[in-house]
Design a protein around this motif. Sequence first.
Motif, mmCIF file in Angstrom:
data_model
loop_
_atom_site.group_PDB
_atom_site.id
_atom_site.type_symbol
_atom_site.label_atom_id
_atom_site.label_comp_id
_atom_site.label_asym_id
_atom_site.label_seq_id
_atom_site.Cartn_x
_atom_site.Cartn_y
_atom_site.Cartn_z
ATOM 1 N N GLY A 84 0.836 -1.194 0.000
ATOM 2 C CA GLY A 84 0.000 0.000 0.000
ATOM 3 C C GLY A 84 0.871 1.245 0.000
ATOM 4 O O GLY A 84 1.860 1.332 0.710
ATOM 5 N N ARG A 85 0.513 2.188 -0.853
ATOM 6 C CA ARG A 85 1.277 3.452 -0.921
ATOM 7 C C ARG A 85 0.475 4.448 -1.729
ATOM 8 O O ARG A 85 -0.525 4.081 -2.359
ATOM 9 C CB ARG A 85 2.644 3.202 -1.581
ATOM 10 C CG ARG A 85 2.534 2.923 -3.075
ATOM 11 C CD ARG A 85 3.581 1.919 -3.552
ATOM 12 N NE ARG A 85 3.424 1.684 -4.986
ATOM 13 C CZ ARG A 85 2.470 0.912 -5.533
ATOM 14 N NH1 ARG A 85 1.597 0.296 -4.761
ATOM 15 N NH2 ARG A 85 2.370 0.759 -6.831
ATOM 16 N N ILE A 86 0.953 5.707 -1.762
ATOM 17 C CA ILE A 86 0.295 6.697 -2.616
ATOM 18 C C ILE A 86 0.934 6.633 -3.993
ATOM 19 O O ILE A 86 2.160 6.691 -4.114
ATOM 20 C CB ILE A 86 0.449 8.107 -2.009
ATOM 21 C CG1 ILE A 86 -0.360 8.181 -0.701
ATOM 22 C CG2 ILE A 86 -0.027 9.164 -2.991
ATOM 23 C CD1 ILE A 86 -0.226 9.496 0.016
ATOM 24 N N ILE A 87 0.118 6.478 -5.042
ATOM 25 C CA ILE A 87 0.717 6.445 -6.383
ATOM 26 C C ILE A 87 0.446 7.714 -7.172
ATOM 27 O O ILE A 87 1.112 7.953 -8.171
ATOM 28 C CB ILE A 87 0.261 5.206 -7.198
ATOM 29 C CG1 ILE A 87 -1.262 5.072 -7.200
ATOM 30 C CG2 ILE A 87 0.894 3.941 -6.656
ATOM 31 C CD1 ILE A 87 -1.747 3.939 -8.092
ATOM 32 N N ALA A 88 -0.505 8.511 -6.758
ATOM 33 C CA ALA A 88 -0.730 9.756 -7.496
ATOM 34 C C ALA A 88 -1.502 10.732 -6.634
ATOM 35 O O ALA A 88 -2.175 10.339 -5.677
ATOM 36 C CB ALA A 88 -1.494 9.482 -8.787
ATOM 37 N N ASP A 89 -1.402 11.997 -6.984
ATOM 38 C CA ASP A 89 -2.044 13.060 -6.207
ATOM 39 C C ASP A 89 -2.484 14.121 -7.214
ATOM 40 O O ASP A 89 -1.656 14.824 -7.788
ATOM 41 C CB ASP A 89 -1.025 13.615 -5.193
ATOM 42 C CG ASP A 89 -1.682 14.504 -4.159
ATOM 43 O OD1 ASP A 89 -2.769 15.045 -4.445
ATOM 44 O OD2 ASP A 89 -1.097 14.649 -3.063
ATOM 45 N N PHE A 90 -3.787 14.167 -7.505
ATOM 46 C CA PHE A 90 -4.289 15.089 -8.530
ATOM 47 C C PHE A 90 -4.932 16.312 -7.899
ATOM 48 O O PHE A 90 -5.723 16.172 -6.972
ATOM 49 C CB PHE A 90 -5.374 14.413 -9.382
ATOM 50 C CG PHE A 90 -4.882 13.281 -10.222
ATOM 51 C CD1 PHE A 90 -4.414 13.517 -11.518
ATOM 52 C CD2 PHE A 90 -4.903 11.979 -9.736
ATOM 53 C CE1 PHE A 90 -3.969 12.458 -12.297
ATOM 54 C CE2 PHE A 90 -4.460 10.925 -10.520
ATOM 55 C CZ PHE A 90 -3.988 11.154 -11.797
ATOM 56 N N ASP A 91 -4.601 17.482 -8.433
ATOM 57 C CA ASP A 91 -5.377 18.666 -8.069
ATOM 58 C C ASP A 91 -6.528 18.770 -9.057
ATOM 59 O O ASP A 91 -6.329 18.639 -10.262
ATOM 60 C CB ASP A 91 -4.511 19.925 -8.164
ATOM 61 C CG ASP A 91 -3.593 20.034 -6.961
ATOM 62 O OD1 ASP A 91 -4.058 19.713 -5.853
ATOM 63 O OD2 ASP A 91 -2.416 20.402 -7.140
#
Lengths: 252, 261
Positions: free
Chosen positions: B211-218
């Motif tokens: 588990g991890r963060i793969i993307a961060d969209f504004d």
Amino acid sequence: MKLAIKRILFLVVVIGIWQAIYLLNIFPAVVLPGPFIVFQSLYSGFLDGSLLVALGASFKHLLIGMSLALIIGTILGVLLGKSRQADETAGMYLIALQSIPSIVWVPLSLMLFGFTEFAVIFVVVLGGTFVMALNVRSAIHNVPPQLVRAARTMGTKGTELFFRVEIPASIPYYMTGVRLAWAFSWRALMAGELLSNGPGLGYSLQFASDFAKMEQVIGIIIIIGVIGAVVDQLVFSKLEKNVLKRWGLLKS
Amino acid sequence: MLNLNNVGKTYTDQNQGRFEVFSGIDLTIEENQFVSILGPSGCGKSTLLSMVAGLESVSEGAISLEGNDINQPGPDRGMVFQEPSLFPWLNVQENVLYPIKKRLPKKEAEERVNHFLKMVHLSKFKNHYTYELSGGMQQRVAIARALAMDPKVLLMDEPFGALDEQTRHIMHDELTKIWHETKKTILFVTHSIQEAIKLSDRVVVMGTRPGRIIADFDINVSRPRRRDDAKVIELENQVMDLLKDEINKVLKEELDHEASH
Ligand SMILES: Nc1ncnc2c1ncn2[C@@H]1O[C@H](COP(=O)(O)OP(=O)(O)OP(=O)(O)O)[C@@H](O)[C@H]1O
Ligand SMILES: [Mg+2]
């Protein structure tokens, strides 16, 4: 309304069959009196007050015994429900005790307390306590964890959690426990009174049987059944249903 | 400001040993921001939210709200769960009163209850019990209850997951309005890409195993947002592609696992 008519018709049929058996003399009339003789004896029993005295005594035993059973059962159940240690150690024995028929306790109780009213009450207490304890234990084990989590996010913890969430969340199982405790106590009461020195409904039954007054015996059996059913239906089942409905556990 | 610094969660189980749900989660959420977390089932979204709520311990790293470390639940964080979690022995009004009953003077508490019940349009139902409410109404009560504590952060774990499409759209509009009115920071977990993009300022996509963060969209699209907006569609496709890879990876792993047994 249709249901009520069906039930009354059914009762009429049963009484009819009884009357037929009586008229055909399958059993001697001393052993199996007809329904009219039985109702007559019930009527005169209420009229001269002897049945009322017996009923009053029985309800006194029941009230005291069941109250004690509910209190002790609740305390034991909370203990077992909250403490894993206690549950692992004593939980199994509680199931064993619960499976012992009440009548088995009667000789012990008579030895301990003699032919006293307390001996009868003691049997009633034993009859109701264990089933109550088991249900209170389940009640606590079945508090939805989701509600506890929700309460914790709102700052509830410790004893406040117990009183504001766990107790109210347990009420449905608790009510089932009370209903079953009633049923078991009622049976235990009759077992205890049968062997007692009176007064009480069970004692009157034994007394009538000793003097071969079968119309009284059958009459009292009917009273015992009617009270058992009426109290269950009008008080405890109703209470339980209302609780289950409020708690959203009744799928209607 | 909500700050997650290198956060990880590992469960230790007697039979299966250690199980790492996720690790290295870095996230900074500004005040009044609406952030959605998207990800395949089992990537640890609920676990992460529970950790922010203080219901689950933090295995590594640290979570802080306005500089204070979080290690237990607190009135600065309100949570709305996916499962029904209203108290059935209390009516609507009493449920919303529950978190503030012991903390505010009676009159003030009652005023606040009325205020939030009005906000979720349930004033008329304040004497009803949960069994008399629909799923959508229950979630609205749960939102009012969380808001009654006046938390800084509102944590929502798939709050509309069990609702039908129609009700869900109504709830979206209500939540957007509530968010504008109350200026809360919202951390919103969902399965639905459309829901995330429709509601949020920012969509954080999580992957799984590990588990991890793969993307961060504004999401720089003005509100109210329309589903046929070109920018919305483009974002949806982008997120969809990312998630597809993740979900395929999970499926492949499970098939391999089956084949090897
Ligand atoms: N108490 C626990 N003990 C051990 N493992 C757990 C525990 N709680 C959750 N897990 C595991 O952690 C992982 C993440 O669970 P979580 O519920 O956070 O996933 P999720 O992303 O919310 O999934 P979903 O979208 O299906 O709700 C799962 O693999 C789950 O099996
Ligand atoms: Mg989840």
